[in-house]
Enzyme design. Sequence first.
Site, mmCIF file in Angstrom:
data_model
loop_
_atom_site.group_PDB
_atom_site.id
_atom_site.type_symbol
_atom_site.label_atom_id
_atom_site.label_comp_id
_atom_site.label_asym_id
_atom_site.label_seq_id
_atom_site.Cartn_x
_atom_site.Cartn_y
_atom_site.Cartn_z
ATOM 1 N N GLN A 12 22.515 38.873 -43.598
ATOM 2 C CA GLN A 12 22.292 37.705 -42.725
ATOM 3 C C GLN A 12 21.720 36.518 -43.506
ATOM 4 O O GLN A 12 22.271 35.405 -43.508
ATOM 5 C CB GLN A 12 21.318 38.077 -41.594
ATOM 6 C CG GLN A 12 20.832 36.865 -40.797
ATOM 7 C CD GLN A 12 19.727 37.198 -39.810
ATOM 8 O OE1 GLN A 12 20.006 37.336 -38.633
ATOM 9 N NE2 GLN A 12 18.480 37.304 -40.259
ATOM 10 N N ASP A 13 20.580 36.733 -44.186
ATOM 11 C CA ASP A 13 19.895 35.611 -44.838
ATOM 12 C C ASP A 13 20.677 35.114 -46.051
ATOM 13 O O ASP A 13 20.714 33.913 -46.327
ATOM 14 C CB ASP A 13 18.495 36.037 -45.302
ATOM 15 C CG ASP A 13 17.557 36.303 -44.143
ATOM 16 O OD1 ASP A 13 18.006 36.230 -42.987
ATOM 17 O OD2 ASP A 13 16.373 36.581 -44.393
ATOM 18 N N GLN A 83 17.037 47.539 -48.625
ATOM 19 C CA GLN A 83 17.309 48.416 -47.478
ATOM 20 C C GLN A 83 16.365 47.860 -46.412
ATOM 21 O O GLN A 83 15.161 48.106 -46.444
ATOM 22 C CB GLN A 83 16.990 49.870 -47.865
ATOM 23 C CG GLN A 83 17.433 50.911 -46.855
ATOM 24 C CD GLN A 83 16.906 50.706 -45.442
ATOM 25 O OE1 GLN A 83 17.530 50.017 -44.601
ATOM 26 N NE2 GLN A 83 15.769 51.274 -45.135
ATOM 27 N N THR A 125 7.593 40.360 -46.245
ATOM 28 C CA THR A 125 7.819 40.542 -44.806
ATOM 29 C C THR A 125 6.537 40.748 -44.007
ATOM 30 O O THR A 125 5.566 41.338 -44.515
ATOM 31 C CB THR A 125 8.730 41.765 -44.575
ATOM 32 O OG1 THR A 125 8.637 42.178 -43.209
ATOM 33 C CG2 THR A 125 8.318 42.960 -45.429
ATOM 34 N N GLU A 127 6.232 42.858 -41.870
ATOM 35 C CA GLU A 127 6.075 44.313 -41.694
ATOM 36 C C GLU A 127 4.910 44.828 -42.567
ATOM 37 O O GLU A 127 4.312 45.853 -42.261
ATOM 38 C CB GLU A 127 7.393 45.011 -42.061
ATOM 39 C CG GLU A 127 7.441 46.514 -41.894
ATOM 40 C CD GLU A 127 7.479 47.026 -40.457
ATOM 41 O OE1 GLU A 127 7.763 46.245 -39.525
ATOM 42 O OE2 GLU A 127 7.215 48.239 -40.265
ATOM 43 N N TYR A 149 9.341 51.332 -45.527
ATOM 44 C CA TYR A 149 9.852 49.979 -45.806
ATOM 45 C C TYR A 149 8.689 49.027 -46.095
ATOM 46 O O TYR A 149 8.684 48.298 -47.091
ATOM 47 C CB TYR A 149 10.658 49.487 -44.598
ATOM 48 C CG TYR A 149 11.026 48.014 -44.647
ATOM 49 C CD1 TYR A 149 12.145 47.576 -45.339
ATOM 50 C CD2 TYR A 149 10.233 47.062 -44.000
ATOM 51 C CE1 TYR A 149 12.475 46.223 -45.383
ATOM 52 C CE2 TYR A 149 10.562 45.708 -44.043
ATOM 53 C CZ TYR A 149 11.682 45.296 -44.730
ATOM 54 O OH TYR A 149 11.990 43.959 -44.781
ATOM 55 N N LYS A 153 7.724 47.139 -49.644
ATOM 56 C CA LYS A 153 7.687 45.668 -49.700
ATOM 57 C C LYS A 153 6.305 45.177 -50.161
ATOM 58 O O LYS A 153 6.211 44.149 -50.832
ATOM 59 C CB LYS A 153 8.030 45.076 -48.334
ATOM 60 C CG LYS A 153 9.522 45.121 -48.009
ATOM 61 C CD LYS A 153 10.270 44.008 -48.744
ATOM 62 C CE LYS A 153 11.724 43.926 -48.333
ATOM 63 N NZ LYS A 153 12.441 42.789 -48.913
ATOM 64 N N HIS A 179 13.411 37.237 -38.112
ATOM 65 C CA HIS A 179 14.325 36.130 -37.811
ATOM 66 C C HIS A 179 15.721 36.677 -37.599
ATOM 67 O O HIS A 179 16.180 37.585 -38.277
ATOM 68 C CB HIS A 179 14.272 35.055 -38.897
ATOM 69 C CG HIS A 179 14.330 35.578 -40.288
ATOM 70 N ND1 HIS A 179 13.228 36.113 -40.918
ATOM 71 C CD2 HIS A 179 15.365 35.677 -41.152
ATOM 72 C CE1 HIS A 179 13.578 36.504 -42.128
ATOM 73 N NE2 HIS A 179 14.874 36.270 -42.296
#
Length: 330
Positions: A12-13, A83, A125, A127, A149, A153, A179
């Site tokens: 997407q990004d 991922q 992120t 997250e 994840y 990150k 987003h």
Amino acid sequence: MKTAIITGITGQDGAYLAKNLLMRRYKVIGARRRNTGQQNWRLKYLGIENEIEFVDFDLTEPYSAENIIDRYQPEEFYNLGAQSFVALSFNQPHVTTQANANGVLHLLEAIRQKSPHTKFYQASTSEMFGRVRETPQNEMTAFHPRSPYGVAKAYAHYMTINYRESYDMFACCGILFNHESPLRGSEFVTQKIVKGLVNWVHTKQPVYLGNLDAKRDWGHAEDYVEAMRLILQQDKPDDFVISTGVTHTVRDFIEKCLKCLNVEYVQHKHEFSTPNGIPIIKTAPEFFRPAEVDVLLGDCSKAKEILQWKPKYNLDALVKDMIKTEISEI
Ligand code: NAP
Ligand code: G4F
């Protein structure tokens, strides 16, 4: 003409960022891994597939990083590959760590050795905030990741800062909150809801979800890739939170979609149905996570002040864009 390498170009990004940079006359190198499917559908959708030079690349292969950085000596490198599906990271923690943590170290080391002038952007992120220590979250908020994840990150985030501080590299992190867009992968909750509800209108097949009470700060990907670009145009490297500053539940997102589709509904505890009892949304255990991030809300004051960035889309405009696109596709 500046050269930029984008990993995750097929995501997407990557697609929106490529479009943004091409409009500014960059030469865009798309670093992508081999795949047998329709990998370039987003680039085709944006009409830019033929304007990108593609190069073979995999985050898990150290030589891959070294080769492309040595070959292109780019002015800017955007690492958007990952991922990126949190739920999958619980079942594939090793794959997630290889790509999202070790993969970033390969890139940083390759830039240090082969092209130290290259400016590096790392896709960090929200997250990482996980079980949040304060609300809203800003650049100083402590991390408490809740998934493999998020842990991977956080490693990549600190490693990027460490290379900046140790080797004087122009290495930056954008701590981006969720987003979305019409190009969002269909496994993520917003797109799953949009596609599922548009399908429900025709088939009356209910959509199965997990935690409806999780809260996210949802923005539009088109706005957020502009922030990535701005981060690499500053005089000095730094890290920035990018968010809208508004949070909503998954439940709110469903309600906005149903209103947009003119569907009358009633809510029960874990279910949405029509007033005469036809199920619309149901929950199923497989969509709940072993550990959840309950609430995210970003404070992007620093980005507003230094980058002069602010989002154009609010959640209503985002929902409208996603629903409109989904309806026109079927
Ligand atoms: P996405 O749509 O899932 O795209 C991920 C990209 O990474 C795809 O191009 C994928 O390639 C590529 N990729 C996966 N594993 C790879 C590997 N081993 N080697 C090379 N490429 C690999 O994700 P996105 O939403 O655009 O997100 C972009 C980045 O921002 C990710 O790093 C994500 O973790 C981070 N992020 C996203 C959000 C968000 O809300 N969207 C928020 C914060 C941070 P294939 O096409 O081959 O699968
Ligand atoms: O859409 P999601 O899968 O996004 P999540 O987990 O927040 O991760 C996304 O945003 C991160 C930034 O904060 C990125 F770093 C990451 O790469 C990705 O782009 O889930 C959002 C919420 C979660 O609380 C989840 O438990 O929705 C809840 N949810 C409820 N039912 C569901 C479902 N999520 C998914 N994917 N599918 C469901 O059926």
